[in-house]
Design a protein around this motif. Structure first.
Motif, PDB file in Angstrom:
ATOM      1  N   SER A 220       0.835  -1.196   0.000  1.00 32.26           N
ATOM      2  CA  SER A 220       0.000   0.000   0.000  1.00 32.26           C
ATOM      3  C   SER A 220       0.870   1.246   0.000  1.00 32.26           C
ATOM      4  O   SER A 220       1.926   1.271   0.622  1.00 32.26           O
ATOM      5  CB  SER A 220      -0.896   0.026   1.240  1.00 32.26           C
ATOM      6  OG  SER A 220      -1.638  -1.152   1.326  1.00 32.26           O
ATOM      7  N   ARG A 221       0.397   2.266  -0.667  1.00 36.22           N
ATOM      8  CA  ARG A 221       1.098   3.541  -0.721  1.00 36.22           C
ATOM      9  C   ARG A 221       1.092   4.142   0.675  1.00 36.22           C
ATOM     10  O   ARG A 221       0.112   4.006   1.415  1.00 36.22           O
ATOM     11  CB  ARG A 221       0.338   4.391  -1.747  1.00 36.22           C
ATOM     12  CG  ARG A 221       0.235   5.841  -1.492  1.00 36.22           C
ATOM     13  CD  ARG A 221      -0.810   6.439  -2.456  1.00 36.22           C
ATOM     14  NE  ARG A 221      -1.470   7.537  -1.774  1.00 36.22           N
ATOM     15  CZ  ARG A 221      -1.415   8.809  -2.186  1.00 36.22           C
ATOM     16  NH1 ARG A 221      -0.806   9.119  -3.278  1.00 36.22           N
ATOM     17  NH2 ARG A 221      -2.008   9.748  -1.501  1.00 36.22           N
TER      18      ARG A 221
ATOM     19  N   LYS B  19      -7.411  -0.763   4.983  1.00 39.69           N
ATOM     20  CA  LYS B  19      -6.005  -0.972   4.647  1.00 39.69           C
ATOM     21  C   LYS B  19      -5.707  -2.446   4.387  1.00 39.69           C
ATOM     22  O   LYS B  19      -4.944  -2.787   3.489  1.00 39.69           O
ATOM     23  CB  LYS B  19      -5.102  -0.431   5.766  1.00 39.69           C
ATOM     24  CG  LYS B  19      -5.101   1.083   5.841  1.00 39.69           C
ATOM     25  CD  LYS B  19      -4.508   1.704   4.587  1.00 39.69           C
ATOM     26  CE  LYS B  19      -4.855   3.171   4.448  1.00 39.69           C
ATOM     27  NZ  LYS B  19      -4.427   3.749   3.165  1.00 39.69           N
ATOM     28  N   GLY B  22      -7.410  -3.383   1.128  1.00 39.54           N
ATOM     29  CA  GLY B  22      -6.690  -2.692   0.057  1.00 39.54           C
ATOM     30  C   GLY B  22      -5.393  -3.409  -0.264  1.00 39.54           C
ATOM     31  O   GLY B  22      -5.048  -3.644  -1.427  1.00 39.54           O
ATOM     32  N   GLU B  26      -4.328  -5.240  -3.711  1.00 36.07           N
ATOM     33  CA  GLU B  26      -3.133  -4.868  -4.475  1.00 36.07           C
ATOM     34  C   GLU B  26      -2.292  -6.111  -4.763  1.00 36.07           C
ATOM     35  O   GLU B  26      -1.689  -6.224  -5.820  1.00 36.07           O
ATOM     36  CB  GLU B  26      -2.303  -3.846  -3.702  1.00 36.07           C
ATOM     37  CG  GLU B  26      -3.033  -2.528  -3.545  1.00 36.07           C
ATOM     38  CD  GLU B  26      -2.135  -1.323  -3.729  1.00 36.07           C
ATOM     39  OE1 GLU B  26      -0.904  -1.468  -3.641  1.00 36.07           O
ATOM     40  OE2 GLU B  26      -2.678  -0.228  -3.958  1.00 36.07           O
ATOM     41  N   PRO B  31      -7.535  -3.253  -8.078  1.00 29.82           N
ATOM     42  CA  PRO B  31      -7.491  -1.918  -7.478  1.00 29.82           C
ATOM     43  C   PRO B  31      -7.836  -1.936  -5.988  1.00 29.82           C
ATOM     44  O   PRO B  31      -8.825  -2.560  -5.588  1.00 29.82           O
ATOM     45  CB  PRO B  31      -8.533  -1.140  -8.270  1.00 29.82           C
ATOM     46  CG  PRO B  31      -8.672  -1.888  -9.553  1.00 29.82           C
ATOM     47  CD  PRO B  31      -8.447  -3.327  -9.210  1.00 29.82           C
ATOM     48  N   ALA B  32      -7.028  -1.238  -5.189  1.00 23.86           N
ATOM     49  CA  ALA B  32      -7.235  -1.186  -3.742  1.00 23.86           C
ATOM     50  C   ALA B  32      -8.626  -0.661  -3.392  1.00 23.86           C
ATOM     51  O   ALA B  32      -9.222  -1.064  -2.387  1.00 23.86           O
ATOM     52  CB  ALA B  32      -6.173  -0.307  -3.098  1.00 23.86           C
ATOM     53  N   VAL B  33      -9.145   0.219  -4.242  1.00 21.86           N
ATOM     54  CA  VAL B  33     -10.424   0.859  -3.930  1.00 21.86           C
ATOM     55  C   VAL B  33     -11.565  -0.166  -3.821  1.00 21.86           C
ATOM     56  O   VAL B  33     -12.461  -0.023  -2.987  1.00 21.86           O
ATOM     57  CB  VAL B  33     -10.733   1.966  -4.972  1.00 21.86           C
ATOM     58  CG1 VAL B  33     -10.870   1.404  -6.357  1.00 21.86           C
ATOM     59  CG2 VAL B  33     -11.954   2.751  -4.571  1.00 21.86           C
ATOM     60  N   ARG B 139      -9.840   7.802  -8.381  1.00 24.33           N
ATOM     61  CA  ARG B 139      -8.993   7.060  -7.460  1.00 24.33           C
ATOM     62  C   ARG B 139      -8.144   6.018  -8.189  1.00 24.33           C
ATOM     63  O   ARG B 139      -6.954   5.882  -7.931  1.00 24.33           O
ATOM     64  CB  ARG B 139      -9.891   6.410  -6.394  1.00 24.33           C
ATOM     65  CG  ARG B 139      -9.220   5.428  -5.494  1.00 24.33           C
ATOM     66  CD  ARG B 139      -8.307   6.101  -4.492  1.00 24.33           C
ATOM     67  NE  ARG B 139      -7.507   5.094  -3.830  1.00 24.33           N
ATOM     68  CZ  ARG B 139      -7.887   4.449  -2.732  1.00 24.33           C
ATOM     69  NH1 ARG B 139      -9.022   4.776  -2.135  1.00 24.33           N
ATOM     70  NH2 ARG B 139      -7.128   3.520  -2.206  1.00 24.33           N
ATOM     71  N   VAL B 140      -8.774   5.274  -9.116  1.00 27.61           N
ATOM     72  CA  VAL B 140      -8.031   4.254  -9.866  1.00 27.61           C
ATOM     73  C   VAL B 140      -6.926   4.917 -10.679  1.00 27.61           C
ATOM     74  O   VAL B 140      -5.778   4.461 -10.683  1.00 27.61           O
ATOM     75  CB  VAL B 140      -8.976   3.446 -10.784  1.00 27.61           C
ATOM     76  CG1 VAL B 140      -8.182   2.516 -11.688  1.00 27.61           C
ATOM     77  CG2 VAL B 140      -9.974   2.648  -9.960  1.00 27.61           C
ATOM     78  N   ASP B 143      -4.128   6.017  -8.351  1.00 30.33           N
ATOM     79  CA  ASP B 143      -3.331   4.874  -7.892  1.00 30.33           C
ATOM     80  C   ASP B 143      -2.397   4.376  -8.987  1.00 30.33           C
ATOM     81  O   ASP B 143      -1.305   3.905  -8.703  1.00 30.33           O
ATOM     82  CB  ASP B 143      -4.250   3.730  -7.427  1.00 30.33           C
ATOM     83  CG  ASP B 143      -4.883   4.019  -6.066  1.00 30.33           C
ATOM     84  OD1 ASP B 143      -4.546   5.061  -5.473  1.00 30.33           O
ATOM     85  OD2 ASP B 143      -5.716   3.223  -5.616  1.00 30.33           O
ATOM     86  N   ASP B 275      -4.586  10.298   2.521  1.00 30.91           N
ATOM     87  CA  ASP B 275      -4.451   8.906   2.939  1.00 30.91           C
ATOM     88  C   ASP B 275      -5.255   8.584   4.189  1.00 30.91           C
ATOM     89  O   ASP B 275      -5.640   7.446   4.411  1.00 30.91           O
ATOM     90  CB  ASP B 275      -2.975   8.555   3.176  1.00 30.91           C
ATOM     91  CG  ASP B 275      -2.215   8.487   1.858  1.00 30.91           C
ATOM     92  OD1 ASP B 275      -2.864   8.307   0.822  1.00 30.91           O
ATOM     93  OD2 ASP B 275      -0.986   8.625   1.874  1.00 30.91           O
TER      94      ASP B 275
END
Lengths: 408, 408
Positions: A220-221, B19, B22, B26, B31-33, B139-140, B143, B275
């Motif tokens: 994760s960023r 988190k 997400g 990843e 996608p984390a979203v 968001r995508v 990222d 974040d």
């Protein structure tokens, strides 16, 4: 949509007022934090009436933002102080905390008794005099860049112990108010609170060194930031569940993570979150100030006397506790512990709710809280600008000189 | 204290779940979203029941945090795109927006009419099909680091116009629902919304160049950040008051400030705020997903068909609108405009509130919204990883090669 628009407008007003008043106060060489509290008073129900605590549903949102703000404030403060550094001044901090609880308690107790009130009332007012609200002082120290001084460490360490002692005093006093002290409850509180603190002091560092490698391992960023947020929210929640102030948990979280602060640039990562949320804490505090207290002339005299006792109690008690730092740093510790803030109000409102203290006494406590909070920052700033606080580097140089063999 | 503890625990759970999910997404190259929305669904009332939208007072706080989160998301998106860049793709964006409103509207309208519902119901479902929820796509793109691509600009420009058109459609449809269309109101909405956008496009840049020197002039710490926050909150509030989405104001604020982004490191200054807050938007979105819709088997057929129409409507409409970018980028624009999000739900719930659409149709709309939101990110990520979107540098190099004299 109307509702969202209203909330956004409120947030805009609070943030703008905080920044404008903060800027003005910095220009007249006063702490920005006083400007922010005054911004809240101006927006509040007694001056412009733009933000009203009586609109409970909306205001509740701002209170939560404020709470997150003060949590971030104390967490960021903790990031600058390692556990060993607090422990190295542990004896001084303990003395400061204990004397800074005993003196104000007795001052409040005696003042109330001598002004023809009952013993229970006197106990409650004593209890309301006890707890230092460390947010103000932490903020002033952060703004002036002396968070790494010995004085800051003594005050922050004392604030943690002070919170535990305050909790015990409150438990005893409410017990008396109800007519029965639960010794079991008091023992439980003591055990939980001290257990929490000692657990973190002893285990915290090891835990953190175990956690550190995962920081780089995650995809994760901004992962170190996310982990730090989790740690901060987690310990705040735990502290809150065992009836400690959430900020004690946040401060402990920061302090434990201080080991990794430099390596992972944690302070820097929290900067914008700090700058966004912290002002809400002080503005919201300001909006809750009940100005009508200041207009009840029959109370002003008593309020001023109680405020004087509140100031003297901490000044003498904490100053004596920190006597070994020399009179200059000792007096900064004394002044830094003066602000009471929300805990004093909470104690008084519990008493009011239980029907054991009068509304007059309640108002006097509010006055004391507001006065100690607003008076402290200018004095602190003045003393610091006069060089009362030695920066860490200076102190270390002097220490080294003292340690040199005499026959050099 | 109990209440604070509860809120802190909720925030901890939401942030941790976001988190963790997400991170998992990843790792499986998704996608984390999507992970964050699923985290919300897991915490929500239908799976673990840890966060409940029915606890209105507490949940309201999380909704506001989520709203601030999506405002920061769109503001940060805007910071990467200058006004001229959006204007340079203005014609394409307009085509994308217009066709992307017309096709879904008619698809929704015709679908509802042919399945034995009234004209008013058909109009409402058409209206619910219209508005793109640009947060997901933004968001995508953020990222994956392609916010500065031409495709991103086309989509974001189209989203602004789309929001205005959606507003007009909603005004007309609710007018019909009430039995009387107020042409005055519609004219007023058009005037306010377009006036707001044009004012910012024309005046914004000049305004910003006037503001820029004050950035350095202020004494407050992190002053550029504070001014940017004020600008962002201010325009979000204005947009919200004239019934545009607050995020349109936030995006415009970011875009106007994009001129100063590099000089004052604005994106970087907003990073931790982003974040911290953005995950709450997606998690809270997830907690509000009504999973019971998926269990009403009699509705599933209709819901799947409407979802197919919702996807095809944007895919064909927006794809055609962006045809001049070539089929690859055109199709990314089409897919990027598919997610519907909260606006579709709001339209449907207005219809439900006015008693003009049935609960069955309402549930079908919810299904469509959830499906389009969750399906889009994986497809977008796949297309981008296959090189469908040219990065800005590549495109410029190609452009220069094309522009060379032929007889070189």
């Amino acid at each position: 949509m109307e509702h969202t628009a209203r909330i956004l407008l409120d947030l805009l007003m609070m943030f703008a007022a905080a920044k404008i008043m903060g800027e003005i106060f910095e220009r007249i060489k006063q702490p920005a934090v006083v400007g922010e509290i005054l911004a809240g008073i101006l927006l509040g129900p007694y001056i412009f009436g733009l933000i009203s605590p009586s609109q409970t549903e909306t205001f509740h949102v701002y209170q939560v933002l404020a709470e997150i703000g003060v949590i971030i404030l104390l967490f960021s403060t903790g990031l600058h102080i390692r556990v060993e550094e607090i422990l190295s001044v542990g004896r001084t901090s303990s003395m400061v905390a204990v004397l800074g609880v005993i003196l104000p308690f007795f001052f409040g107790y005696l003042f109330t008794l001598t002004s023809e009130h009952s013993t229970v009332e006197a106990l409650f007012i004593g209890a309301a005099m006890v707890a230092t609200s460390v947010g103000i002082t932490a903020r002033v120290f952060a703004d002036l860049g002396i968070l790494d001084s010995r004085v800051a460490k003594v005050i922050l360490g004392a604030a943690v112990i002070d919170d535990i002692l305050g909790l015990l005093v409150l438990a005893v006093v409410t017990g008396v108010g109800k007519g029965a002290i639960s010794y079991l409850k008091i023992a439980l509180i003591t055990l939980e609170a001290t257990g929490f603190i000692f657990f973190l002091i002893i285990i915290g560092k090891k835990l953190i060194y175990r956690m550190a490698p995962t920081f780089g391992f995650l995809k994760s960023r901004n992962a170190p930031f996310a982990l730090a947020v989790l740690f901060c929210l987690g310990l705040s929640a735990v502290a809150s569940y065992i009836d400690l102030a959430a900020i004690v948990g946040a401060f402990m979280a920061g302090m434990v993570l201080a080991e990794l602060n430099v390596e992972f640039k944690l302070s820097m990562r929290f900067e914008s979150l700090y700058d966004f949320l912290v002002p809400f804490f002080f503005v919201v505090m300001g909006t809750q100030v009940d100005l009508t207290v200041f207009t009840r002339f029959n109370l002003i005299g008593a309020a001023l006397i109680l405020t004087a006792f509140a100031i003297l109690g901490k000044l003498i008690g904490c100053g004596l506790g920190a006597f070994n730092l020399g009179w200059k740093e000792g007096s900064v510790v004394g002044v830094g512990m003066v602000p009471r803030g929300e805990v004093g109000m909470i104690v008084a409102s519990i008493g009011l709710g239980m029907g054991v203290i009068s509304t007059d006494l309640y108002s006097i406590v509010i006055f004391m809280v507001v006065a100690t909070t607003l008076l402290t920052p200018p004095f602190l700033a003045k003393m610091i600008s006069k060089g009362f606080v030695k920066k860490e580097e200076e102190r270390k140089v002097e220490q080294r000189v003292e340690d040199l063999p005499v026959d050099l």
